[in-house]
Motif scaffolding. Sequence first.
Motif, PDB file in Angstrom:
ATOM      1  N   ASN A  22     -19.363   7.730 -20.243  1.00 46.73           N
ATOM      2  CA  ASN A  22     -20.244   8.147 -21.333  1.00 46.73           C
ATOM      3  C   ASN A  22     -19.915   7.447 -22.649  1.00 46.73           C
ATOM      4  OD1 ASN A  22     -21.741  10.037 -19.794  1.00 46.73           O
ATOM      5  ND2 ASN A  22     -20.106  11.557 -20.019  1.00 46.73           N
ATOM      6  N   LEU A  23     -18.794   6.746 -22.673  1.00 45.89           N
ATOM      7  CA  LEU A  23     -18.404   6.035 -23.890  1.00 45.89           C
ATOM      8  C   LEU A  23     -19.225   4.765 -24.045  1.00 45.89           C
ATOM      9  CD1 LEU A  23     -14.500   6.238 -23.899  1.00 45.89           C
ATOM     10  CD2 LEU A  23     -16.101   7.653 -25.188  1.00 45.89           C
ATOM     11  N   HIS A  24     -19.507   4.405 -25.293  1.00 40.93           N
ATOM     12  CA  HIS A  24     -20.154   3.132 -25.601  1.00 40.93           C
ATOM     13  C   HIS A  24     -19.129   2.016 -25.387  1.00 40.93           C
ATOM     14  CE1 HIS A  24     -21.974  -0.067 -28.058  1.00 40.93           C
ATOM     15  NE2 HIS A  24     -23.117   0.588 -27.921  1.00 40.93           N
ATOM     16  N   PRO A  25     -19.578   0.819 -24.965  1.00 37.13           N
ATOM     17  CA  PRO A  25     -18.634  -0.295 -24.808  1.00 37.13           C
ATOM     18  C   PRO A  25     -17.779  -0.535 -26.044  1.00 37.13           C
ATOM     19  CG  PRO A  25     -20.744  -0.882 -23.855  1.00 37.13           C
ATOM     20  CD  PRO A  25     -20.934   0.446 -24.524  1.00 37.13           C
ATOM     21  N   ARG A  26     -18.318  -0.255 -27.216  1.00 35.20           N
ATOM     22  CA  ARG A  26     -17.553  -0.446 -28.447  1.00 35.20           C
ATOM     23  C   ARG A  26     -16.355   0.508 -28.490  1.00 35.20           C
ATOM     24  NH1 ARG A  26     -21.598  -0.559 -31.178  1.00 35.20           N
ATOM     25  NH2 ARG A  26     -21.871  -2.820 -31.253  1.00 35.20           N
ATOM     26  N   GLU A  27     -16.570   1.739 -28.026  1.00 34.99           N
ATOM     27  CA  GLU A  27     -15.483   2.726 -27.994  1.00 34.99           C
ATOM     28  C   GLU A  27     -14.445   2.338 -26.932  1.00 34.99           C
ATOM     29  OE1 GLU A  27     -17.524   6.932 -29.088  1.00 34.99           O
ATOM     30  OE2 GLU A  27     -18.426   5.893 -27.368  1.00 34.99           O
ATOM     31  N   LYS A  28     -14.913   1.874 -25.782  1.00 32.89           N
ATOM     32  CA  LYS A  28     -13.991   1.434 -24.743  1.00 32.89           C
ATOM     33  C   LYS A  28     -13.164   0.242 -25.220  1.00 32.89           C
ATOM     34  CE  LYS A  28     -16.670   2.986 -20.732  1.00 32.89           C
ATOM     35  NZ  LYS A  28     -17.223   2.586 -19.407  1.00 32.89           N
ATOM     36  N   ALA A  29     -13.818  -0.662 -25.931  1.00 33.95           N
ATOM     37  CA  ALA A  29     -13.116  -1.837 -26.447  1.00 33.95           C
ATOM     38  C   ALA A  29     -12.004  -1.431 -27.403  1.00 33.95           C
ATOM     39  CB  ALA A  29     -14.095  -2.779 -27.136  1.00 33.95           C
ATOM     40  N   ASN A  30     -12.265  -0.447 -28.251  1.00 30.44           N
ATOM     41  CA  ASN A  30     -11.251   0.012 -29.197  1.00 30.44           C
ATOM     42  C   ASN A  30     -10.046   0.605 -28.476  1.00 30.44           C
ATOM     43  OD1 ASN A  30     -12.631  -0.768 -31.499  1.00 30.44           O
ATOM     44  ND2 ASN A  30     -13.716   1.179 -31.692  1.00 30.44           N
TER      45      ASN A  30
END
Length: 383
Positions: free
Chosen positions: A18-26
């Motif tokens: 459910n996380l956005h790729p931007r959140e996963k990247a962080n």
Amino acid sequence: MKYTLEIQKLLLQAQNDNLHPREKANLLREAIRIADENEDVQWAVEMRLDLIYELNLLSADAEEIAVFSKILDSYENHKDQINEDDILWKYKWIWSCTFDLPSIPMEQVEAVGEDYKTRILRNGYSLRTYYHRLSVEYTKMREYAKAKECIDKMLAEKMDDLTCEACELNFMLDYYLETGQFEEAYNRAQPLITRQVSCYEANLRAYMKLAYYACKAGKPEIAADMCARAEEALVGREKDEYLLLYLGLFIAYYFMTHPDRGWEYAERCIPWSLNTNMQKKYRFSCDMVEALSYESREEVSLSLPEEFPLYRADGIYSVAALRDYFYKQATQLASLYDTRNGNNGYQERLFNVNLIGNLYTRQQFVKQDYQQILAGGLAEDYL
């Protein structure tokens, strides 16, 4: 070791779909920082490869290249811990990123390609993926003779574990569609259409562009079939911003057939275009230049973010102003690419889609001319 628990906790969070790729990247960046601090080279490389996947979804070319450069450095300094074979799949993506950044000189792009070529050969792979990438880039530059030459060389090489047959076929379609060979493209696309070969996005991309080109080729039944397949495949992918590369064509298709649906997609994609990479921004802008030519209304009501340069609090936008915005943006980007590439293919592409739109609005355009105009064959007749 305490640091391993900290990393595992971060990686567990990153597995949340459910996380956005931007959140996963962080989360991955923080995990990599911890691994680097504790000199855990092997784990840091594994996580950097995962980070590249998320950055690819975000169209973050420059950071992808920087992250992969660190991976290469780690490999060269720790060959006892890292298998070169494990990093080659992502190297394909990185070479593509160098083409997408016009600030990188062509000499450097070619050097990266030669390095990729050397590494795949010494690991026992064929040159199929090497020629595939060149065919894609020559098609983007409208160097169609060179693109076909590379396609032929690609097909002469054996398939291997670096090959994605669905992606290979999807991008091959671009050459045939752009050079006015719709029947050839449609026949070659059958394994994608019937899902005999598949990939996470290759089939969807094929549906979207075939809907557009079938409409232009005067084949409404095929266009409607491809549209229905695309709509089905798009369910649940409302946040996949990287699909912008072909959603622009899909929008143009809808503006010719069901404009209200086209505006729904435009309203979704315009905010994405503000943060995407330069290649997607250019292609989306070109597609919008054509798409907006098919809109008969002078004004439309849209919900767009405040950071959009033409933002209006009342939500009422001039269609002509929107088209001019995308035309100017595409013009600026085309100049950057053509200067780097040493030709005028990007400006030609924009010229031709703008020509198609202008002729359509003046009702001087017949469908049979479309493919030749797009390929540059009839442009001079209308100047």
